[in-house]
Enzyme design. Sequence first.
Site, PDB file in Angstrom:
ATOM      1  N   CYS A  19      86.311  -7.138  94.928  1.00  0.00           N
ATOM      2  CA  CYS A  19      86.079  -5.876  96.370  1.00  0.00           C
ATOM      3  C   CYS A  19      85.548  -5.823  97.257  1.00  0.00           C
ATOM      4  O   CYS A  19      86.279  -5.398  98.049  1.00  0.00           O
ATOM      5  CB  CYS A  19      87.371  -5.170  96.105  1.00  0.00           C
ATOM      6  SG  CYS A  19      88.607  -4.792  94.888  1.00  0.00           S
TER       7      CYS A  19
HETATM    8  N1  CO8 Z   1     106.143   1.412  86.767  1.00  0.00           N
HETATM    9  C1  CO8 Z   1     107.261   2.502  86.199  1.00  0.00           C
HETATM   10  N2  CO8 Z   1     106.261   3.408  84.792  1.00  0.00           N
HETATM   11  C2  CO8 Z   1     104.763   2.529  84.658  1.00  0.00           C
HETATM   12  C3  CO8 Z   1     103.826   1.310  85.739  1.00  0.00           C
HETATM   13  C4  CO8 Z   1     105.492   0.770  86.931  1.00  0.00           C
HETATM   14  N3  CO8 Z   1     105.187  -0.126  87.702  1.00  0.00           N
HETATM   15  N4  CO8 Z   1     103.436   1.021  86.027  1.00  0.00           N
HETATM   16  C5  CO8 Z   1     103.096   1.743  83.962  1.00  0.00           C
HETATM   17  N5  CO8 Z   1     103.765   3.086  84.034  1.00  0.00           N
HETATM   18  C6  CO8 Z   1     103.402   4.307  83.261  1.00  0.00           C
HETATM   19  C7  CO8 Z   1     102.460   3.782  82.439  1.00  0.00           C
HETATM   20  O1  CO8 Z   1     103.096   2.896  81.175  1.00  0.00           O
HETATM   21  C8  CO8 Z   1     102.332   5.142  81.925  1.00  0.00           C
HETATM   22  O2  CO8 Z   1     103.320   6.004  80.969  1.00  0.00           O
HETATM   23  P1  CO8 Z   1     102.532   6.968  79.833  1.00  0.00           P
HETATM   24  O3  CO8 Z   1     101.980   8.079  80.794  1.00  0.00           O
HETATM   25  O4  CO8 Z   1     103.916   7.026  79.130  1.00  0.00           O
HETATM   26  O5  CO8 Z   1     101.430   6.107  79.054  1.00  0.00           O
HETATM   27  C9  CO8 Z   1     102.525   6.099  83.609  1.00  0.00           C
HETATM   28  O6  CO8 Z   1     102.771   5.464  83.877  1.00  0.00           O
HETATM   29  C10 CO8 Z   1     101.534   6.269  83.619  1.00  0.00           C
HETATM   30  O7  CO8 Z   1     100.809   5.087  84.103  1.00  0.00           O
HETATM   31  P2  CO8 Z   1      98.749   4.785  84.454  1.00  0.00           P
HETATM   32  O8  CO8 Z   1      98.355   5.632  84.247  1.00  0.00           O
HETATM   33  O9  CO8 Z   1      98.363   3.729  84.413  1.00  0.00           O
HETATM   34  O10 CO8 Z   1      99.086   5.161  85.908  1.00  0.00           O
HETATM   35  P3  CO8 Z   1      98.238   5.852  87.403  1.00  0.00           P
HETATM   36  O11 CO8 Z   1      98.204   7.346  88.218  1.00  0.00           O
HETATM   37  O12 CO8 Z   1      96.875   5.730  86.433  1.00  0.00           O
HETATM   38  O13 CO8 Z   1      97.929   4.485  88.715  1.00  0.00           O
HETATM   39  C11 CO8 Z   1      97.007   2.943  89.058  1.00  0.00           C
HETATM   40  C12 CO8 Z   1      97.741   2.972  88.187  1.00  0.00           C
HETATM   41  C13 CO8 Z   1      97.726   2.277  90.644  1.00  0.00           C
HETATM   42  C14 CO8 Z   1      96.640   1.229  89.047  1.00  0.00           C
HETATM   43  C15 CO8 Z   1      95.735   3.106  89.147  1.00  0.00           C
HETATM   44  O14 CO8 Z   1      95.319   3.979  88.226  1.00  0.00           O
HETATM   45  C16 CO8 Z   1      95.049   2.956  89.928  1.00  0.00           C
HETATM   46  O15 CO8 Z   1      94.613   2.694  91.903  1.00  0.00           O
HETATM   47  N6  CO8 Z   1      93.777   2.861  89.453  1.00  0.00           N
HETATM   48  C17 CO8 Z   1      92.537   1.840  90.658  1.00  0.00           C
HETATM   49  C18 CO8 Z   1      92.857   0.936  90.684  1.00  0.00           C
HETATM   50  C19 CO8 Z   1      91.162   0.052  91.562  1.00  0.00           C
HETATM   51  O16 CO8 Z   1      90.854   0.219  92.466  1.00  0.00           O
HETATM   52  N7  CO8 Z   1      91.527  -1.422  91.118  1.00  0.00           N
HETATM   53  C20 CO8 Z   1      90.020  -1.929  92.059  1.00  0.00           C
HETATM   54  C21 CO8 Z   1      90.933  -3.529  91.283  1.00  0.00           C
HETATM   55  S1  CO8 Z   1      90.063  -4.408  92.450  1.00  0.00           S
HETATM   56  C22 CO8 Z   1      89.294  -4.923  92.581  1.00  0.00           C
HETATM   57  O17 CO8 Z   1      88.510  -4.838  92.540  1.00  0.00           O
HETATM   58  C23 CO8 Z   1      89.653  -6.246  92.529  1.00  0.00           C
HETATM   59  C24 CO8 Z   1      89.610  -7.736  91.738  1.00  0.00           C
HETATM   60  C25 CO8 Z   1      89.821  -8.861  92.262  1.00  0.00           C
HETATM   61  C26 CO8 Z   1      91.176  -9.041  92.666  1.00  0.00           C
HETATM   62  C27 CO8 Z   1      91.885  -9.564  91.271  1.00  0.00           C
HETATM   63  C28 CO8 Z   1      93.089 -10.171  92.114  1.00  0.00           C
HETATM   64  C29 CO8 Z   1      94.196 -10.659  91.275  1.00  0.00           C
END
Ligand code: CO8
Length: 373
Positions: free
Chosen positions: A156
């Site tokens: 990223c």
């Molecule tokens: N629908 C409904 N429920 C869901 C879903 C969904 N789609 N997904 C997860 N849940 C549930 C989970 O199972 C969990 O349930 P429980 O509490 O029962 O375990 C609950 O919702 C909460 O889940 P999370 O704790 O995972 O949810 P978050 O509030 O943390 O949100 C995010 C998830 C949005 C992923 C968040 O953690 C986030 O944005 N984190 C940072 C991500 C980030 O910045 N990553 C950078 C990556 S990008 C990068 O570096 C480039 C990489 C290379 C590119 C690759 C291209 C493919």
Amino acid sequence: MYSAAITGSGVFTPEHVITNDELVAAFNAHADLFNAENADAIAAGDIAEKPHSSSDFILAASGIERRYVLDKTGVLDPTRMFPSLPDRRDDEPSLMAEMAADAALQALAQAGRAADDVDAVICAASNHERAYPAIAVEIQQMLDIQGFAFDMNVACSSATFGIQTAADMIRSGSIRSALVICPEICSAHLEWRDRDCHFIFGDVATALLIERDEDLQTPHFKIKSTRLATQFSNNIRNNNGFLRRTRDKMEDRRDMQFMQNGRKVFKEVLPLVSKHIAGHMDDEGVNADDLKRLWLHQANKSMNDYIGKKVLGRTPEEGEQPNILQDYANTSSAGSIIAFSKYSDDLQPGDHGLICSFGAGYSVGSVILEKAE
Ligand code: CO8
């Protein structure tokens, strides 16, 4: 030593859009199929049932409303769940080069420059569609640019690492100008069958023309200072690579696509980025009050809200920290550059702004800009 400046920017946006509702409908149909096909194993407790996704969760957790992709039909087919991008012959332009050339021509047009004015091409992106030859060299040939070209990958943060690389070559005098291009084909590397991440990414290409400041007579953004940092982490990882065929059990292996521990990334990257920007601003004598605009990496709205507040010491006002992730999702290295390209025209001479990217590695890069005539 010379100075470097951004003189033009361009964004290539694919035609296909997928809304959260469309995405969730396809995912849920896929989950139902999966659960029906594996009913016995699920009943025996051997594998877990695949839960449904939800548009409300996606919007609340990320701020994303839709994303552009190169192909939506493959992604939305519940029996497929990844893009269908037909193979191209070696004598046809590659997909990344094609997207990149479109964005690059926009950047050149905005700067009023032609291919002759460019000395180098850097293709800085998270995902490269082939091992070699470098995509950058193909872009160079497509645009009829002299000089040299190379690819780089800092996930990223590829754009800001590319900007510093180009600026350093301009500062030292080895080149007078460079195109820094970020064609991101994230949809090909995303695991659309994993509900935890299926909503995160989109496709796009951005380009910046960076030139020797001393050569300029038209409005531009002077690159006042750049700063990069990295810290190893496995929390964002993709194990696909050139050792692929040497590994066993290669059929549809989950770790050959994007994987992340989103919660950990969230918690660990926020302090890293906030500290990085504060240190950079301190060392350059730039105060929060001096910053008219923050063009942040576009991964998650809450992350950007948090960083904006930390950097400015208050909640950013409307327009001070523009987000584009609601329309584009996370486009990896291109995100902060889309925000810059769409929300920088109104800055006045003397105004300062800051581009910041962060992501896998971990990696973080910041660029302090000043509008100049
Ligand atoms: N629908 C409904 N429920 C869901 C879903 C969904 N789609 N997904 C997860 N849940 C549930 C989970 O199972 C969990 O349930 P429980 O509490 O029962 O375990 C609950 O919702 C909460 O889940 P999370 O704790 O995972 O949810 P978050 O509030 O943390 O949100 C995010 C998830 C949005 C992923 C968040 O953690 C986030 O944005 N984190 C940072 C991500 C980030 O910045 N990553 C950078 C990556 S990008 C990068 O570096 C480039 C990489 C290379 C590119 C690759 C291209 C493919």
